[in-house]
Design a protein around this motif. Sequence first.
Motif, PDB file in Angstrom:
ATOM      1  N   GLN A 113     -13.028  15.451   5.527  1.00  0.00           N
ATOM      2  CA  GLN A 113     -13.718  15.897   6.806  1.00  0.00           C
ATOM      3  C   GLN A 113     -15.118  15.803   6.476  1.00  0.00           C
ATOM      4  OE1 GLN A 113     -12.538  19.947   7.690  1.00  0.00           O
ATOM      5  NE2 GLN A 113     -13.462  19.973   9.783  1.00  0.00           N
ATOM      6  N   SER A 114     -15.669  15.316   7.434  1.00  0.00           N
ATOM      7  CA  SER A 114     -17.129  15.150   7.331  1.00  0.00           C
ATOM      8  C   SER A 114     -17.805  15.953   8.502  1.00  0.00           C
ATOM      9  CB  SER A 114     -17.640  13.882   7.462  1.00  0.00           C
ATOM     10  OG  SER A 114     -17.260  13.076   8.920  1.00  0.00           O
ATOM     11  N   SER A 141     -18.088  13.112   3.453  1.00  0.00           N
ATOM     12  CA  SER A 141     -17.191  14.024   3.220  1.00  0.00           C
ATOM     13  C   SER A 141     -17.446  14.969   2.029  1.00  0.00           C
ATOM     14  CB  SER A 141     -15.796  13.798   3.485  1.00  0.00           C
ATOM     15  OG  SER A 141     -15.248  13.294   2.256  1.00  0.00           O
TER      16      SER A 141
END
Length: 156
Positions: free
Chosen positions: A136-137, A37
């Motif tokens: 969040q990736s 992320s």
Amino acid sequence: MILRKILMSSNICGNTKQLLPIMCNFVRYKSSEVEKSQRTSYAKQQTTIFDKIIAKEIPSDIIYEDDKCLAFNDVNPQAPVHFLVIPKRRIPMLDDISDNDRDILGELIIRAQQLAKERLPNGYRLVINNGKQGCQSVYHLHIHILGGRQLTWPPG
Ligand code: 5GP
């Protein structure tokens, strides 16, 4: 590596030593997700792996599909049941949502609830990671649905 050294050198029972590889893998997984992320550049990601899943260019375990959204099992599940619900139209992240997206957001939540109720009668959790510190990736909006074990709080 450090965790392995500490545990191996400490006076721990055999069972714990057997658990060591599992614990090390867990720590490695947690840090790799965070690292991913941190590395992900929002601007660089014009398309994501989820576009390929929507286009069926790569395989995925799809559990629901209609013209607006898609649901599929997470490739790296964090609970016995872990699936994602995504819009087919690419919205990179929750930060990008506006008043115009009320309909699709409603669709996603209702679909998540219906799929979760069928699979997880004892409860479940919805998660939306947003941005670097939100871990969040993949920059295609998605709702995680997790369950099938007692979840804990707070999350990491
Ligand atoms: P995020 O960290 O962005 O909230 O979550 C992205 C999720 O997508 C992760 O849980 C990750 O395991 C999942 N994921 C990434 N690539 C793939 C893939 O190719 N197939 C599937 N099914 N899930 C993926």
